[in-house]
Design a protein around this motif. Structure first.
Motif: not given
Length: 129
Positions: A58-73, A95-106
């Protein structure tokens, strides 16, 4: 009774086995468990909660920005983004509890969570009473 003394090679072997065993035990207890889901937040607001055991793109799109996220395996990752630094894309899979991906600009945060309530959460501790 005559006991033979262990040879130097045996002492080294036993030492190596002890160190490897201790390392595996520490790794087992320190490594966080696999997560059950990811929470996707934009500007601090929960946008979506997705199970990690269901493949999804799926895509996350806010205020003209886009991040494409894939959940697999059982893991999630940002595969594409139009932010200038690409830190979120380079983060890789989580995949482990507490891990994160952060996009500061978006202002996007994708965090692995568990459906279990952490022990002690919501309880008043003795010191606070």
């Amino acid at each position: 009774m005559n006991r033979r003394k262990p040879e130097k090679a045996e002492k080294i072997l036993y030492s190596i086995l002890a160190v490897v065993t201790a390392g595996l035990l520490i790794w087992h207890f320190v490594t966080p468990p696999k997560g059950k889901q990811v929470e996707v937040r934009v500007e601090g607001k929960l946008l979506e909660t997705c199970a990690l055991d269901v493949d999804k793109t799926f895509a996350i799109g806010e205020k003209g920005h886009r991040n494409f996220v894939v959940i697999k395996d059982g893991a999630a990752q940002v595969t594409e983004a139009d932010c200038p630094d690409q830190v979120c894309v380079n983060r890789g899979k989580i995949s482990r509890v507490g891990e994160s991906i952060i996009c500061l600009p978006h202002r996007v945060v994708i965090e692995v969570t568990s459906d279990e309530k952490p022990s002690g959460e919501g309880e008043v501790d003795v010191i606070a009473k």
